[in-house]
Design an enzyme around this catalytic site. Sequence first.
Site, PDB file in Angstrom:
ATOM      1  N   HIS A 256      37.159  72.424  66.989  1.00 37.78           N
ATOM      2  CA  HIS A 256      37.060  72.830  68.392  1.00 37.78           C
ATOM      3  C   HIS A 256      35.977  73.888  68.635  1.00 37.78           C
ATOM      4  CE1 HIS A 256      40.332  70.217  69.089  1.00 37.78           C
ATOM      5  NE2 HIS A 256      41.339  71.032  68.852  1.00 37.78           N
TER       6      HIS A 256
ATOM      7  N   HIS B 100      43.075  70.701  76.532  1.00 34.78           N
ATOM      8  CA  HIS B 100      44.019  70.691  75.416  1.00 34.78           C
ATOM      9  C   HIS B 100      45.444  71.075  75.845  1.00 34.78           C
ATOM     10  CE1 HIS B 100      45.350  71.107  71.255  1.00 34.78           C
ATOM     11  NE2 HIS B 100      44.183  70.659  70.844  1.00 34.78           N
TER      12      HIS B 100
ATOM     13  N   GLU C  10      44.256  64.290  74.519  1.00 37.59           N
ATOM     14  CA  GLU C  10      42.930  64.873  74.749  1.00 37.59           C
ATOM     15  C   GLU C  10      41.906  63.771  74.976  1.00 37.59           C
ATOM     16  OE1 GLU C  10      42.296  67.397  71.196  1.00 37.59           O
ATOM     17  OE2 GLU C  10      44.448  67.254  70.973  1.00 37.59           O
TER      18      GLU C  10
END
Length: 341
Positions: A105, A179, A313
């Site tokens: 991420h 998220h 996601e």
Amino acid sequence: MKLTERIFGELNGRKVKAYTIENERGLDITAIEYGCTITEIKVPDLNGKKENIVLGFDTLEEYIQYSPYFGCVIGRNAGRLGQATFEMDGIPYQLEKNDGENNLHSGSNGFHHVIWNSVIEQKEDEISILFSYMSRDGEEGFPGNLDVKVVYTLTNDNELIISYHAKSDKRTIVNLTNHSYFNLSGNLKKTILNHELTIDSEGFLELDDTLIPTGKIIPVEGTSFDFRSSHPVIQGIMSEHPQTKIVGGGIDHPYLLKHQHSPDIILLDKESGRKLEIETEEPAVVFYTGNMLENTFAIRGKQSEKHLGLCLETQKLPNQIQDIRLEKDQAYTSKTKYLFS
Ligand code: FUC
């Protein structure tokens, strides 16, 4: 429709605003400038009881300290990059190794851990929060000044529309997602194990034992990963499939969306009567069953635990540089709609 604004917290002398938008059908959403984080979505159950259906905190300190990426925007690159590096035009770019040898991420100061600017736009049947952020050339190791906008719109039709926009002054990579961890039971009464799910997908990416996609697509047919017809999430979790074990007992995989059915994804909790339908322009969704949620902290007074929330996601395929490349001055746009009922 109604909008309220307050100060959620303060970081390095900068006040972080929180906005709550409430529509005329009793649905409300709260988001803060830190990470564009959605802290709460309150939806009535079948008896009209309004409860929160996402994992989130009430203080900024908790988001800074624990943050298993609750409700935030991930960027500029969602998911894992193998060996925390990628190559473009023959140039290798080294990122932070924040997940073993990999980058997850975008690193510890990714878009989820920065303060965004915000502006409100009000129309008769919808209110939008327009978040913006300028990610500097070299920030977290990525090339190009990237001008990013993320818009959250709540409508009177119970839709939350998230749209993403970005432009860079150099060739770079961009893959943005939200998220949020959903739990439709309301105020985290139960885990997500009995939620029923449909995903319009015939295949998912195989992962290696560090959770990097190998490039191989595994057909869902005949496996516990098959969610083409609605059934409880637990059936996907309680499986002997080696891919289930690799991710710590559950699912944490990119599914390729077919876009043959609308919506692309349906999540249902029969007990509360709450339903979430997701329609996206993105080619894929990473379905994550909260396998790594630890029980070392509390979420609004409720002890965190494995499978307390699940993420859907929507994004481009992670770790596939050719798919997530953004050319200089090219407009990046993408939209995902969440319908609550
Ligand atoms: C998801 C997963 C990862 C990670 C993170 C918190 O995006 O794909 O495995 O655990 O969330």
